[in-house]
Design a protein around this motif. Structure first.
Motif, PDB file in Angstrom:
ATOM      1  N   ASP A  16       1.022  -9.600  14.417  1.00  0.00           N
ATOM      2  CA  ASP A  16       1.588  -8.602  13.585  1.00  0.00           C
ATOM      3  C   ASP A  16       2.785  -8.089  13.826  1.00  0.00           C
ATOM      4  OD1 ASP A  16       1.262  -6.814  11.439  1.00  0.00           O
ATOM      5  OD2 ASP A  16      -0.006  -5.620  12.140  1.00  0.00           O
ATOM      6  N   ASN A  18       5.815  -5.942  14.521  1.00  0.00           N
ATOM      7  CA  ASN A  18       6.628  -4.718  14.069  1.00  0.00           C
ATOM      8  C   ASN A  18       7.833  -4.659  14.458  1.00  0.00           C
ATOM      9  OD1 ASN A  18       7.325  -2.165  14.108  1.00  0.00           O
ATOM     10  ND2 ASN A  18       5.400  -1.156  14.655  1.00  0.00           N
ATOM     11  N   LYS A  20      10.245  -2.554  14.655  1.00  0.00           N
ATOM     12  CA  LYS A  20      10.812  -1.411  15.371  1.00  0.00           C
ATOM     13  C   LYS A  20      10.279  -1.433  16.640  1.00  0.00           C
ATOM     14  CE  LYS A  20      10.085   2.196  11.696  1.00  0.00           C
ATOM     15  NZ  LYS A  20       9.551   3.660  11.418  1.00  0.00           N
ATOM     16  N   ASP A 155       0.973  -8.895  -4.859  1.00  0.00           N
ATOM     17  CA  ASP A 155       1.079  -9.182  -3.477  1.00  0.00           C
ATOM     18  C   ASP A 155       0.427 -10.712  -3.340  1.00  0.00           C
ATOM     19  OD1 ASP A 155       2.091  -6.928  -2.467  1.00  0.00           O
ATOM     20  OD2 ASP A 155       0.110  -6.188  -1.674  1.00  0.00           O
ATOM     21  N   LYS A 220      14.955  -0.487   5.027  1.00  0.00           N
ATOM     22  CA  LYS A 220      13.391  -0.425   5.116  1.00  0.00           C
ATOM     23  C   LYS A 220      12.593  -1.529   4.451  1.00  0.00           C
ATOM     24  CE  LYS A 220      13.245   4.470   6.246  1.00  0.00           C
ATOM     25  NZ  LYS A 220      12.560   5.992   5.786  1.00  0.00           N
ATOM     26  N   GLN A 221      12.799  -1.465   3.092  1.00  0.00           N
ATOM     27  CA  GLN A 221      12.257  -2.654   2.378  1.00  0.00           C
ATOM     28  C   GLN A 221      12.431  -3.839   2.670  1.00  0.00           C
ATOM     29  OE1 GLN A 221      14.093  -0.057   0.896  1.00  0.00           O
ATOM     30  NE2 GLN A 221      13.816   0.481  -1.060  1.00  0.00           N
ATOM     31  N   ARG A 223      13.309  -4.558   5.970  1.00  0.00           N
ATOM     32  CA  ARG A 223      12.535  -4.622   7.216  1.00  0.00           C
ATOM     33  C   ARG A 223      10.922  -5.025   7.057  1.00  0.00           C
ATOM     34  NH1 ARG A 223      13.248   0.433  10.276  1.00  0.00           N
ATOM     35  NH2 ARG A 223      11.589   1.354   9.031  1.00  0.00           N
ATOM     36  N   LYS A 224      10.366  -4.363   5.990  1.00  0.00           N
ATOM     37  CA  LYS A 224       8.834  -4.665   5.871  1.00  0.00           C
ATOM     38  C   LYS A 224       8.838  -6.248   5.181  1.00  0.00           C
ATOM     39  CE  LYS A 224       4.566  -4.180   4.421  1.00  0.00           C
ATOM     40  NZ  LYS A 224       3.496  -4.037   5.270  1.00  0.00           N
ATOM     41  N   GLU A 227       9.098  -8.417   8.420  1.00  0.00           N
ATOM     42  CA  GLU A 227       7.788  -8.220   9.135  1.00  0.00           C
ATOM     43  C   GLU A 227       6.608  -9.062   8.450  1.00  0.00           C
ATOM     44  OE1 GLU A 227       8.386  -3.859  10.878  1.00  0.00           O
ATOM     45  OE2 GLU A 227       7.294  -3.990   9.239  1.00  0.00           O
ATOM     46  N   ASP A 228       6.429  -8.917   7.248  1.00  0.00           N
ATOM     47  CA  ASP A 228       5.490  -9.694   6.607  1.00  0.00           C
ATOM     48  C   ASP A 228       5.562 -11.302   6.684  1.00  0.00           C
ATOM     49  OD1 ASP A 228       4.341  -7.377   6.144  1.00  0.00           O
ATOM     50  OD2 ASP A 228       4.643  -7.392   3.948  1.00  0.00           O
TER      51      ASP A 228
END
Length: 290
Positions: A16, A18, A20, A155, A220-221, A223-224, A227-228
Motif C-alpha cells: 500500500d 504512501n 509521503k 472507481d 495532490k491529485q 500523488r494519489k 499511489e493507487d
C-alpha cells in the motif's frame, strides 16, 4: 563507491504505497562529481556489454518505463544511462496526447504496437500508465475516449484498467518480455526550483510552459493517482521502483544499477555454435584466407 541497495526503492507486490513516506532525496551514492562520473561510466560500460549479449542471444526483450511529474528528469536519465547502448538494439518512444485514430482503439493499443522485439531494449517515456494517471486527474480526457457506459467518475473503471495492465504485463513476462518501471519521485519544491532554472537559462526556456505551472495545482491529485497506480500494478514479474529524484545524478546511478541488475538476472549467453554452424564458419574462413 557506496553499494546501491536497489531493493530500497522497490515497490513490493501488494504494498500500500504512501509517497509521503517515501523520500524524494537520499544520501548520494557518490562522493563528488568526479566520483559520479566514474560510477556512471562503469555502469554504462557494463550496460554496453550486456546489451550486446542481449542482442546476440535474442531470447528476451526488455521494456523500461519512465513515469514522473514534469521536470523530474526522465529524459536526462534516459540520455545519460543509455548513452553507451548501441542504437540498433534500443528503441525509445515518447507518448503524448493520443491521436484521433488512437482514440478509436482501446487504451493499450497504441503502446502495444511499439513493444520491443526479442534482443532489444524498449524505452517508454510516459506510457499506457498515463491512462490511469493524467486521465484520472483530468476526467475530460476520458470523455474524448468515448468509453461506453462510463461517466469517468467510477472507481471500477480505474480498477479495471489496473487489471488490464497487470494482465498484459504478465502475458509479456510469460512470453519473454521483462517490464521494469521507474517512478521518478520528485518533491514539489524541487520541481519549482527546476522550473525557475529553466526560465533563467535561455537555452532551456522552451522546456517550461504555462500548462506546466497549471498542472502544479493538481499535485495532490497526481500523488494519489500515482499511489493507487503503484500499489495496484507493481508485481514480482514487472516491478515499479520509486526512485528519489531531487538529486538527478543520484537518480541516474540508481536507475543504471537497476538496469544492469535486470540484464544480469536474465542469464544470457551467446548462441551455441552447433556442428553445422562450425562447418559453415570453417568454410567461410577458408574462403577468406585463400
Amino acid at each position: 563507491m557506496k553499494h546501491i541497495h536497489t531493493k530500497d526503492y522497490l515497490v513490493r507486490e501488494g504494498e500500500d504505497v504512501n509517497l509521503k513516506k517515501r523520500p524524494t532525496s537520499v544520501d548520494p551514492v557518490y562522493g563528488s562529481k568526479s566520483d559520479y562520473n566514474d560510477i556512471l561510466a562503469t555502469h554504462i560500460e557494463k550496460l554496453s556489454a550486456l546489451q550486446q549479449l542481449h542482442y546476440a542471444s535474442s531470447r528476451h526483450a526488455v521494456l523500461l518505463i519512465f513515469q514522473a511529474m514534469d521536470a523530474a528528469g526522465k529524459d536526462g536519465a534516459i540520455r545519460h544511462v543509455m548513452s553507451g547502448v548501441n542504437p540498433q538494439g534500443c528503441q525509445v518512444y515518447s507518448f503524448k496526447h493520443p491521436s484521433a485514430t488512437e482514440l478509436e482503439h482501446d487504451f493499450l493499443w497504441r503502446t502495444t504496437r511499439d513493444l520491443p522485439e526479442r534482443g532489444r531494449i524498449g524505452i517508454f517515456t510516459r506510457s499506457y500508465y498515463e491512462e490511469v494517471l493524467i486521465v484520472r486527474v483530468h476526467h475530460e480526457i476520458l470523455l474524448s475516449e468515448d468509453i461506453p457506459d462510463h461517466s469517468g467518475h467510477d472507481d471500477d473503471l480505474w480498477h479495471g484498467r489496473y487489471r488490464s495492465i497487470v494482465d498484459m504485463e504478465r502475458h509479456l513476462h510469460a512470453n519473454g518480455t521483462l517490464v521494469v518501471k521507474f517512478f521518478l519521485h520528485l518533491s514539489k519544491e524541487e520541481q519549482r526550483r527546476r522550473f525557475l532554472a529553466r526560465i533563467d537559462q535561455p537555452d532551456k526556456n522552451w522546456k517550461v510552459t504555462s500548462a506546466d505551472i497549471e498542472e502544479r495545482k493538481f499535485w495532490k491529485q497526481y500523488r494519489k493517482a500515482y499511489e493507487d497506480c503503484l500499489s495496484a500494478t507493481s508485481t514480482d514479474g514487472s516491478p515499479w521502483y520509486a526512485v528519489p529524484a531531487d538529486d538527478k545524478e543520484n537518480a541516474r546511478l540508481i536507475i543504471s544499477q537497476i538496469v544492469v541488475d535486470t540484464l544480469e538476472g536474465i542469464g544470457m549467453s551467446y548462441p551455441e555454435v552447433t556442428a553445422k554452424r562450425a562447418l559453415e564458419l570453417k568454410s567461410i574462413r577458408e574462403g577468406l584466407v585463400t
